[in-house]
Design a protein around this motif. Structure first.
Motif, PDB file in Angstrom:
ATOM      1  N   SER A 116      12.121  34.005  14.006  1.00  0.00           N
ATOM      2  CA  SER A 116      12.034  35.466  13.984  1.00  0.00           C
ATOM      3  C   SER A 116      12.998  36.088  14.990  1.00  0.00           C
ATOM      4  O   SER A 116      13.573  37.145  14.729  1.00  0.00           O
ATOM      5  CB  SER A 116      10.598  35.930  14.234  1.00  0.00           C
ATOM      6  OG  SER A 116      10.104  35.456  15.464  1.00  0.00           O
ATOM      7  N   ALA A 117      13.211  35.423  16.127  1.00  0.00           N
ATOM      8  CA  ALA A 117      14.162  35.932  17.122  1.00  0.00           C
ATOM      9  C   ALA A 117      15.576  35.959  16.558  1.00  0.00           C
ATOM     10  O   ALA A 117      16.376  36.843  16.884  1.00  0.00           O
ATOM     11  CB  ALA A 117      14.111  35.078  18.378  1.00  0.00           C
TER      12      ALA A 117
ATOM     13  N   LEU B 222       5.393  29.269  18.463  1.00  0.00           N
ATOM     14  CA  LEU B 222       5.709  30.483  19.201  1.00  0.00           C
ATOM     15  C   LEU B 222       6.671  30.180  20.348  1.00  0.00           C
ATOM     16  O   LEU B 222       6.608  29.123  20.976  1.00  0.00           O
ATOM     17  CB  LEU B 222       4.438  31.116  19.770  1.00  0.00           C
ATOM     18  CG  LEU B 222       3.394  31.646  18.798  1.00  0.00           C
ATOM     19  CD1 LEU B 222       2.249  32.307  19.568  1.00  0.00           C
ATOM     20  CD2 LEU B 222       3.990  32.625  17.788  1.00  0.00           C
ATOM     21  N   THR B 223       7.545  31.128  20.621  1.00  0.00           N
ATOM     22  CA  THR B 223       8.382  31.071  21.810  1.00  0.00           C
ATOM     23  C   THR B 223       7.548  31.482  23.025  1.00  0.00           C
ATOM     24  O   THR B 223       6.375  31.881  22.913  1.00  0.00           O
ATOM     25  CB  THR B 223       9.569  32.026  21.688  1.00  0.00           C
ATOM     26  OG1 THR B 223       9.053  33.365  21.542  1.00  0.00           O
ATOM     27  CG2 THR B 223      10.435  31.688  20.488  1.00  0.00           C
TER      28      THR B 223
ATOM     29  N   ALA C 189       0.867  31.356  13.327  1.00  0.00           N
ATOM     30  CA  ALA C 189      -0.283  32.242  13.153  1.00  0.00           C
ATOM     31  C   ALA C 189      -1.484  31.740  13.931  1.00  0.00           C
ATOM     32  O   ALA C 189      -2.181  32.509  14.601  1.00  0.00           O
ATOM     33  CB  ALA C 189      -0.615  32.372  11.664  1.00  0.00           C
ATOM     34  N   ARG C 190      -1.746  30.442  13.862  1.00  0.00           N
ATOM     35  CA  ARG C 190      -2.897  29.893  14.586  1.00  0.00           C
ATOM     36  C   ARG C 190      -2.711  30.019  16.095  1.00  0.00           C
ATOM     37  O   ARG C 190      -3.679  30.290  16.823  1.00  0.00           O
ATOM     38  CB  ARG C 190      -3.127  28.433  14.192  1.00  0.00           C
ATOM     39  CG  ARG C 190      -3.621  28.265  12.758  1.00  0.00           C
ATOM     40  CD  ARG C 190      -4.144  26.854  12.516  1.00  0.00           C
ATOM     41  NE  ARG C 190      -5.311  26.574  13.363  1.00  0.00           N
ATOM     42  CZ  ARG C 190      -6.564  26.835  13.035  1.00  0.00           C
ATOM     43  NH1 ARG C 190      -6.838  27.426  11.882  1.00  0.00           N
ATOM     44  NH2 ARG C 190      -7.553  26.527  13.841  1.00  0.00           N
ATOM     45  N   GLN C 191      -1.481  29.843  16.583  1.00  0.00           N
ATOM     46  CA  GLN C 191      -1.242  29.998  18.020  1.00  0.00           C
ATOM     47  C   GLN C 191      -1.459  31.439  18.467  1.00  0.00           C
ATOM     48  O   GLN C 191      -1.783  31.687  19.629  1.00  0.00           O
ATOM     49  CB  GLN C 191       0.182  29.548  18.363  1.00  0.00           C
ATOM     50  CG  GLN C 191       0.381  28.046  18.318  1.00  0.00           C
ATOM     51  CD  GLN C 191       1.812  27.655  18.631  1.00  0.00           C
ATOM     52  OE1 GLN C 191       2.776  28.364  18.302  1.00  0.00           O
ATOM     53  NE2 GLN C 191       1.968  26.508  19.276  1.00  0.00           N
TER      54      GLN C 191
ATOM     55  N   GLN D 259       4.614  40.907  30.934  1.00  0.00           N
ATOM     56  CA  GLN D 259       5.428  39.879  31.570  1.00  0.00           C
ATOM     57  C   GLN D 259       5.630  38.716  30.609  1.00  0.00           C
ATOM     58  O   GLN D 259       4.860  38.502  29.675  1.00  0.00           O
ATOM     59  CB  GLN D 259       4.759  39.369  32.850  1.00  0.00           C
ATOM     60  CG  GLN D 259       3.377  38.763  32.628  1.00  0.00           C
ATOM     61  CD  GLN D 259       2.736  38.325  33.945  1.00  0.00           C
ATOM     62  OE1 GLN D 259       3.311  38.477  35.007  1.00  0.00           O
ATOM     63  NE2 GLN D 259       1.545  37.770  33.860  1.00  0.00           N
ATOM     64  N   VAL D 260       6.700  37.952  30.842  1.00  0.00           N
ATOM     65  CA  VAL D 260       7.004  36.779  30.031  1.00  0.00           C
ATOM     66  C   VAL D 260       7.147  35.583  30.948  1.00  0.00           C
ATOM     67  O   VAL D 260       7.803  35.663  31.984  1.00  0.00           O
ATOM     68  CB  VAL D 260       8.321  36.992  29.234  1.00  0.00           C
ATOM     69  CG1 VAL D 260       8.638  35.734  28.449  1.00  0.00           C
ATOM     70  CG2 VAL D 260       8.211  38.192  28.325  1.00  0.00           C
TER      71      VAL D 260
END
Length: 241
Positions: free
Chosen positions: A48-49, A61-62, A96-98, A240-241
């Motif tokens: 997606s990024a 996920l990132t 999605a689960r994450q 925050q990341v």
């Protein structure tokens, strides 16, 4: 492609309008208690990024995606009615689960249940490609696909087919959970389809609706067949990341 429009409003701004009407008859004429769907799109992945088609591909996920899921988990309690979530259903795909699991934990809604109806469109041979790459690979099919929801990507699934399986899932869930609130964690196309079905609109809405990653839509479906949309593209700020 047309510029991406700004989101309609934030989740915090929408909280005042998400309460279900206490009466048995809605002001729009529907009767009975609706089943409310909280429709959450998954967080960011590498695909997606990079703006790549990611249908049945299964990227995780990132770091930002996990932060987005955490922001939803921290903020979703501010949305009126989320204390009444009776079940959390997710696409079986990892992204999605994450996203679903920390939100379900924050809501105290029990384990996440996978549902095949929430899977993203199968983009077939275009999975992992950018828009430009898919157009270069199959220019004529890609052109027709953009204007006709019945056209399949090579080896994939048409938007019309997604709409059929999503409608079947919706009917099953409304019958099984009358008057309840469900959190459905899915992907952009199934969520757009559910919003489209609630609006009773044509296929053009699929190409004009923008949904951010980790955004929330809210749609209600009544036992008499009526429906209403209460929120589109509500966002949870990531601090925050």
């Amino acid at each position: 492609m047309t510029p991406t429009p700004p989101p309609i409003q934030s989740v915090q701004q929408a909280c005042s309008v998400t309460s279900a009407a206490p009466a048995s008859t809605a002001w729009t004429g529907q009767t009975g208690r609706p089943t409310r769907f909280l429709l959450l799109r998954h967080g960011q992945t590498e695909y997606s990024a990079q703006r790549r088609y990611s249908g049945r591909a299964d990227p995780e996920l990132t770091e930002l995606g996990h932060a987005q899921a955490a922001a939803v988990a921290a903020g979703i309690g501010s949305v009126d009615g989320t204390d009444k979530v009776s079940a959390v259903l997710s696409s079986p795909l990892r992204r999605a689960r994450q996203t679903a699991e920390p939100v379900a934990a924050a809501l105290g809604a029990g384990p996440v249940t996978s549902h095949e109806g929430l899977l993203e469109t199968d983009f077939g041979a275009w999975d992992g490609l950018t828009f430009a790459e898919a157009r270069t690979r199959d220019p004529e099919v890609h052109r027709r696909w953009l204007g006709d929801e019945t056209v399949d990507p090579p080896g994939g699934e048409s938007f019309a087919a997604v709409g059929t399986r999503v409608a079947k899932m919706r009917a099953e869930l409304v019958a099984a959970h009358p008057g309840e609130t469900l959190l459905l964690v899915s992907h952009v196309t199934p969520i757009k389809m559910l919003v489209r079905q609630a609006l009773g609109s044509g296929p053009e809405v699929l190409y004009r609706m923008h949904l951010d990653l980790a955004s929330l839509c809210i749609a209600e479906f009544y036992p008499d067949g009526g429906a209403s949309v209460r929120l589109v593209n509500g966002r949870f700020p990531v601090t925050q990341v």
